[in-house]
Design a protein around this motif. Structure first.
Motif, short mmCIF file in Angstrom:
data_model
loop_
_atom_site.label_atom_id
_atom_site.label_comp_id
_atom_site.label_asym_id
_atom_site.label_seq_id
_atom_site.Cartn_x
_atom_site.Cartn_y
_atom_site.Cartn_z
N GLY A 1 -8.56 -5.14 17.01
CA GLY A 1 -7.60 -4.15 17.49
C GLY A 1 -7.34 -4.19 18.98
N ILE A 2 -7.99 -5.10 19.70
CA ILE A 2 -7.83 -5.21 21.16
C ILE A 2 -7.29 -6.59 21.48
CG2 ILE A 2 -8.94 -5.00 23.41
CD1 ILE A 2 -11.20 -3.45 22.04
N PRO A 3 -5.95 -6.73 21.53
CA PRO A 3 -4.92 -5.73 21.28
C PRO A 3 -4.48 -5.77 19.82
CG PRO A 3 -3.88 -7.70 22.07
CD PRO A 3 -5.36 -8.01 21.97
N HIS A 4 -3.40 -5.04 19.52
CA HIS A 4 -2.77 -5.10 18.20
C HIS A 4 -1.28 -4.82 18.35
CE1 HIS A 4 -3.86 -0.78 18.64
NE2 HIS A 4 -2.70 -0.58 18.04
N THR A 5 -0.55 -5.02 17.26
CA THR A 5 0.90 -4.85 17.27
C THR A 5 1.27 -3.60 16.49
OG1 THR A 5 1.20 -7.25 17.41
CG2 THR A 5 3.10 -5.95 16.72
N GLY B 1 11.57 -7.87 15.74
CA GLY B 1 11.22 -7.36 17.06
C GLY B 1 11.10 -5.86 17.13
N ARG B 2 11.07 -5.17 15.98
CA ARG B 2 10.88 -3.73 15.97
C ARG B 2 9.40 -3.43 16.15
NH1 ARG B 2 13.98 0.13 13.76
NH2 ARG B 2 13.01 1.15 15.52
N SER B 3 8.87 -3.82 17.30
CA SER B 3 7.43 -3.71 17.51
C SER B 3 7.09 -3.73 19.00
CB SER B 3 6.70 -4.88 16.81
OG SER B 3 7.14 -6.12 17.34
N TRP B 4 5.90 -3.24 19.29
CA TRP B 4 5.36 -3.31 20.65
C TRP B 4 3.86 -3.55 20.55
CZ3 TRP B 4 1.96 0.69 22.21
CH2 TRP B 4 1.95 1.84 21.40
N ILE B 5 3.23 -3.90 21.68
CA ILE B 5 1.83 -4.29 21.69
C ILE B 5 1.01 -3.24 22.42
CG2 ILE B 5 0.20 -6.12 22.29
CD1 ILE B 5 2.61 -8.02 22.49
N ALA B 6 -0.09 -2.85 21.81
CA ALA B 6 -0.97 -1.83 22.38
C ALA B 6 -2.36 -2.40 22.61
CB ALA B 6 -1.07 -0.62 21.44
N GLY B 7 -2.99 -2.01 23.74
CA GLY B 7 -4.34 -2.44 24.02
C GLY B 7 -5.38 -1.75 23.18
N SER B 8 -5.03 -0.59 22.62
CA SER B 8 -5.92 0.14 21.72
C SER B 8 -5.10 1.22 21.03
CB SER B 8 -7.10 0.77 22.46
OG SER B 8 -6.68 1.93 23.17
N ALA B 9 -5.70 1.84 20.01
CA ALA B 9 -4.99 2.90 19.29
C ALA B 9 -4.86 4.17 20.11
CB ALA B 9 -5.70 3.20 17.97
N ALA B 10 -5.57 4.25 21.25
CA ALA B 10 -5.43 5.41 22.13
C ALA B 10 -4.12 5.38 22.90
CB ALA B 10 -6.60 5.45 23.11
N ALA C 1 0.85 -1.18 0.00
CA ALA C 1 0.00 0.00 0.00
C ALA C 1 0.89 1.24 0.00
CB ALA C 1 -0.91 0.00 1.23
N LEU C 2 0.32 2.35 -0.35
CA LEU C 2 1.12 3.59 -0.43
C LEU C 2 1.69 3.95 0.93
CD1 LEU C 2 2.09 5.93 -2.20
CD2 LEU C 2 -0.04 7.13 -1.63
N GLY C 3 0.85 3.93 1.95
CA GLY C 3 1.31 4.18 3.31
C GLY C 3 1.94 5.54 3.52
N ARG C 4 2.80 5.63 4.54
CA ARG C 4 3.46 6.89 4.92
C ARG C 4 4.97 6.77 4.81
NH1 ARG C 4 -0.07 5.49 8.95
NH2 ARG C 4 1.66 4.90 10.34
N GLY C 5 5.46 5.78 4.08
CA GLY C 5 6.90 5.56 4.05
C GLY C 5 7.35 4.88 5.32
N ALA C 6 8.62 5.04 5.68
CA ALA C 6 9.15 4.41 6.89
C ALA C 6 8.48 5.01 8.12
CB ALA C 6 10.66 4.59 6.96
N GLY C 7 8.01 4.15 9.01
CA GLY C 7 7.36 4.64 10.22
C GLY C 7 6.67 3.52 10.98
N TRP C 8 5.90 3.90 11.99
CA TRP C 8 5.20 2.96 12.85
C TRP C 8 3.80 2.72 12.31
CZ3 TRP C 8 7.75 0.36 16.55
CH2 TRP C 8 8.97 0.89 17.00
N TYR C 9 3.45 1.45 12.16
CA TYR C 9 2.15 1.04 11.63
C TYR C 9 1.47 0.10 12.62
CZ TYR C 9 3.63 2.94 7.12
OH TYR C 9 4.05 3.78 6.11
N ARG C 10 0.17 0.30 12.78
CA ARG C 10 -0.62 -0.50 13.71
C ARG C 10 -1.41 -1.57 12.95
NH1 ARG C 10 -1.63 2.05 18.91
NH2 ARG C 10 -0.45 4.01 19.03
N GLY C 11 -1.35 -2.82 13.46
CA GLY C 11 -2.07 -3.86 12.75
C GLY C 11 -2.46 -5.04 13.63
#
Length: 326
Positions: A198-202, A221-230, A8-18
């Protein structure tokens, strides 16, 4: 187009939630692909993976739901009698045979099949509370461990099964980091019902919004886990002018390491710092949900550092993969 594009076009290099573990009406979920895609975007996600049980994504089912800012990866939940695992990034129409179990010794062949396709193998919900849910396969050959699974947490975002998976993974890091073979953690909703996605997501750092780049970020491992996008977390370790982020390695040259965690979206949170010596530091954050905590160590004292962010009731709001110190 029969299947979603791999980029996908996306935002280039950066953090993505999925969210890499979702089910639709094409297996045992209650939502259509259209509903899943809409809910995922409403939840602030940039990508999802289709993971129907023991089957491939059907042609013409998902392609029209992809967009310049939304990636749909192909996958499968391989549901065996002795544990479930995710095959992520498989090719269109590919089905990984689910008819294997611990005692037949076939698991390595199935993992090799996914790896040859450029895919990722994830040990899913290792302590799920139902027959076949407990993960009995050896972790050797698997790339990632799903330490936070949301399926059984509709009434709350965290439960004892996830706590057990996190503790088991955390203990393994002490040995695995020193041998250079540690497996990253990830979190997924395992969506079957309304309100779960999305509850949770990486949250993954990727060079672009593509299947290849997302899988590379998860694998490293360039990632972390979030309980929500907030929830938003920044986690770094630095010595002099050298700085490393989650999943990276920091060459300390014997210097004193400053570890810093910044958290938003978790009012009155507690941040704990964990190393190969266990939990080594704990800091309480103010009630406005935006604050930072610091801690200092050395590579001699700590082979790695990772953090957990918890709500006042002890429920996990976020957790990270480690930063390795050398």
């Amino acid at each position: 187009m029969s299947f979603p594009p791999v980029r996908a076009l996306g935002r280039g290099a950066g953090w993505y939630r999925g969210d890499c573990h979702v089910h639709s009406v094409h297996s045992d979920g209650e939502l259509t692909p259209e509903e899943l895609a809409l809910r995922a975007r409403d939840a602030g996600l940039d990508f999802i993976a289709t993971t129907e049980h023991n089957s491939a994504a059907a042609p013409h089912t998902w392609a029209h739901l992809a967009a310049d800012d939304f990636l749909i990866m192909l996958g499968e939940e391989v549901t065996t009698k002795t544990g479930h695992w995710l095959a992520l990034g498989i090719t269109p129409g590919q089905v990984v045979d689910w008819n294997h179990q611990v005692r037949d010794g076939l698991i390595d062949r199935r993992l090799d099949q996914v790896h040859r396709s450029g895919g990722l193998c994830v040990a899913a919900h290792p302590h799920a509370p139902y027959p076949s849910g407990d993960f009995m396969f050896p972790l050797q050959g698997f790339d990632v461990v799903e330490v936070w699974n949301g399926l059984w947490t509709s009434d709350r975002p965290w439960n004892a099964d996830n706590e057990a998976a996190l503790a088991e993974w955390g203990r393994s890091l002490a040995t695995d980091v020193r041998t250079g073979s540690w497996r990253p953690a990830m979190g997924d909703s395992d969506t079957h019902l309304e309100g779960q996605i999305g509850i949770p997501h990486t949250v993954v750092f990727a060079e672009e919004l593509s299947t290849r780049a997302i899988l590379a970020g998860i694998r490293s491992g360039r990632s972390w886990i979030a309980g929500s996008a907030a929830v938003d977390v920044s986690f770094t370790a630095g010595v002099d002018d050298r700085l490393a982020g989650v999943g990276e390695q920091l060459a300390t040259h014997g210097g004193r390491v400053e570890v810093r965690a910044a958290v938003r979206g978790v009012p009155a949170a507690t941040v704990s710092f964990h190393t190969d010596r266990g939990k080594v530091h704990r800091a309480s954050l103010p009630g406005d949900g935006a604050a930072a905590a610091q801690w200092h160590t050395t590579a001699e004292d700590s082979a790695f550092v990772r953090i957990e962010v918890r709500h006042p009731n002890g429920q996990v709001a976020a957790l990270t993969n480690p930063i390795v110190l050398t």
